[in-house]
Scaffold this active site. Sequence first.
Site, short mmCIF file in Angstrom:
data_model
loop_
_atom_site.label_atom_id
_atom_site.label_comp_id
_atom_site.label_asym_id
_atom_site.label_seq_id
_atom_site.Cartn_x
_atom_site.Cartn_y
_atom_site.Cartn_z
CE LYS A 90 -3.78 2.29 2.40
NZ LYS A 90 -4.56 1.38 3.62
CB SER A 144 -8.26 3.29 3.08
OG SER A 144 -7.45 2.95 3.94
CB SER A 150 -8.36 0.87 5.36
OG SER A 150 -8.90 2.53 5.48
#
Lengths: 97, 489, 484
Positions: B79, B154, B178
């Site tokens: 990420k 996210s 997330s």
Amino acid sequence: MRLTPEEVDHITLLARLELSPAERERAAGELSQILDYFEQLKQLDTENVEPTEHVLPINNVLRVDETRPCLSLEAVLQNAPEHASGMFQVPRVVEAE
Amino acid sequence: MPLTELTAYQLAQQIKTRKISCREVTNEFLSRIEEVEPRVKAFVTVLPDEARRRADLLDKRLAGGEDIGLLGGVPVAVKDLICTRGIRTTCSSKMLENFVPPYDAHVAERLAVEGAVNIGKANMDEFAMGSSTENSAFFPTRNPWNLNCVPGGSSGGSTAAVAAQEAPLALGSDTGGSIRQPAAYCGCVGLKPTYGLVSRYGLIAFASSLDQIGPIANDVRDSALLLQAIAGYDRRDSTSINRAVPDYLASLTGDVKGLRIGVPKEFFVQGVESYVVDAVRAAIDKLCELGAEAVEVSMPSAEYALATYYIIAPSEASSNLARYDGVQYGLRVAEPGDDIIAMYSKTRAAGFGHEVQHRIMIGTHALSSGFYDAYYLKAQKVRTLIRRDFEKAFSQCDVLATPTAPTVAFEIGSKTNDPFSMKLADVCTIPVNMAGLPAISLPCGFQNNLPIGLQLIGNLLDESTLFRAAHAYEQATEWHKQRAVVEKS
Amino acid sequence: MSKYEIVIGMEVHAELLTESKQFCGCANVAVAPPNTHVCPVCLGFPGSLPVLNEKSVELSLRTVLAFDSKINKHTIFERKNYFYPDLPKAYQISQRLFTLGEGGCVEIDVAGQDGQVQTKRVGLSDVHMEEDTGKSQHGEAIGDPDSSLVDFNRAGIPLLEIVSAPDMRSIEEAESYMATLRQVLLYLEVSDCKMELGRLRFEASVSLRPFGQEEYGTRVEVKNLNSMKAVRDSLRAEIERQTKILDSGGKVQQQTMLWDEASGTTQPMRSKEQAHDYRYFPEPDLVPIEIDNAWLDRVRAAMPELPRARRQRFQTDYGLSAYDAEILTSTRDIASYYEAALENYNNPKTISNWVANELLGRLNAENKDIIASPVRPTQLRDLVKLIDDGTISGKIAKEVFDEMFMEGRDAILIVREKGLGQISDTSEIEAICQRVIEANPKAVEDYKGGKERSFAALVGGVMKETRGRANPALVNELLKKQLS
């Protein structure tokens, strides 16, 4: 409860965000909406409740006073928008009136 | 079977026994990325050259008889809020579009030590604020199961990459759901570890007291494998837990006899779709068939978690994101003659997207003089109530079972005009972060060819029990074997 | 005499004497090329996290114990949020609630109305730990009127902030407070207190009120004070400014003023810069500090004696006057020197004279610190021993000391080499007396005729022959014997 334009201005000054008049208007609405949503918390009695700062009972995390290698000046400045003489350059800061 | 359909565990085994090379594996995934990435758009930055170089190096070390680690040769998507030395780390924000960290996050170092190959930096909601990855400043990521739908967020890029077989594993971060919510939307296994189990050093902070890095994988074994690689004490993170990491793979016994599964009724109301409720109830029944027992528990404070979260997380974020001011790094916007305050305010207005600005403003207000007690302090106290609910629940059971998200993935753009309904996507995951507990999401069914997520919540540091329960359920079902077919658009 | 009573409070920032910074391993140094002692943590790079320096907590605890503050056994850090280019994270890690220390006081000496020295207690409101900011230079100073430049070497250096109550009533009291505080911090080895390097910094808050009035007047903070002189001058200027306002019937505004050395005036800070709301909240990246008695005992055990206590002890144990005790405890190094010289030789009075007069006099004249003294304490002690055992006279000793100071050699070597030792050998002195008597028949005659003064001339003759080294008592005795 709707935030006043002054309150929104105060928030944006503290947060250093420059909003256009339209954005400010939108922010006032959105912020007011979420603040209304927060009202529900008033229903809960938290008079004698300790706030949670950490979920785990960890304390006294300390490091021995020893030096470690620093970054090279090149690495320090590599991401800088502007620099001069090994320092970060910014628009002039004026302190006195 | 194409290599990209193997699990990370299988890949590592085959590489270790020299059946396949690291280079082959990396190449396979890079071609898969080339094939589907234009449609999925999971990555902000793909790292073909770096990945190949790294794979070659690992092959050489392997040929020299070295042990190349738990993840030896396995590609991992990272990420894009995890700092990687010399590799652009953007947080999917214009603010950090060109930021190249001069250091690695702890987890990036751990991946390197365990032989993983960083294949790319995954897209996300800007600064991890969002539940759909539509808040990326660059582009939205699409759900591999249905390209018209969001992957969740996210960590939507990380999860979509795994679901689309662009990477066998990915790292995400979870502040209010997330990792788990996109895992549910994409049919992956996503774990948020106990707060403090994985070092946050080098994780670009959203809300420091809630953020945790965790694994995203295609099955429970892979999830355990990746957690094994990244968990453990780090002296650079004061909130890191200093104790030995258990052998997670050893917890995958398939035995759930006598396991008490708590079912908190409050998680099955308010906006949770009936197909989700049915699928989760069926999963609980399945676990009971395998020898577990279900107990009703009650968590009366859980319904306040969302409001609490939307005070605490933005408050911490307003402070964490104050450093993006155009001085040391990142974007700067200034016109000649601007003073420093003008430079700050223009930079931050231009560098942050709407949602980020919105949350900074909420947080700034919640902490400001005259409001602190009513908002921030109150929320921290409610947080205590939520923790107490969990403590009480765990005196009656070993794990809790709930939906991960109230719905399956929604269509791109369908909630952008109603940000508030988007926030409801996290209603089942947020209470867990409030209490710092570990929780895992795994697939438990489908609705309209879109995966449904089952969330299992464990007691503090009890990831082993979560893995054991999740693994037993997974082995007894077929959901995890289904793979998304990325349509040609 | 002014009709207003002056009310002054002080905020002191002391950089602590640690090897590394407060929350990272960068070296804590005062002078270095810009941005060469920085890392992701003290630069506030995304993803970096702080870890607290153990030594800085200990040094802070020393200070808190020294001033008798109440110690918060549960103490936490908070974030103080504001934007400034020299603040890398746009928040400073500091303490507000549950600060390390609360209350306590600094005892200062002030002149009483009768001219006698009196002790006054200046209360402390809080003592807390925080991190220093970077340093910026502005405009013309860097040859670019439109820019400022920022160096983060100083960012993250451990700071101790000591906030006093508004208990001072004159500039003299403020000066005494600063001097005392500085002395204590130096004694405790908490800070090197080098004001010229900004290692110790003061901010004053000043208000005026008519004598007899209970409530305080509106208080003005004065910043940018880089020396004791700046504090003194700025206080004088600010008091004058406020007096004028009040005299003309105006109201003093609550604000922050910056001292401008060049113009000798205080200038108001920009209002935008003052629009602060620090939005303190507990620092989630740091965990609480729990201080138990065992920890405090360890800190106490390692704590040096404080100046006041040492001064008192010098008077009672060594019989020194208050004046001498004050001189000998003025710095910890002087006091330590004195006590090292006393070790194994119990003549505190003579040694005190030698340290206070000869040694400090010479050191001051050469602008040297006592730790750089060419004469070591044991060497000074041996010199006093030579006087006490009659090897040399006090007068010779000063000659010997001069040599010692220049060359750093032992007294006994100098005495031997130069033949400065006192002659106490009866036969040797007898022989010299004999020669002097023979060479001065006139004096001998006068003495025998009753002129006592002539005897002194004969003694002088012996002393001249021996270049002063003859034992004077022996010379008297032997001369008298030979003349009788």
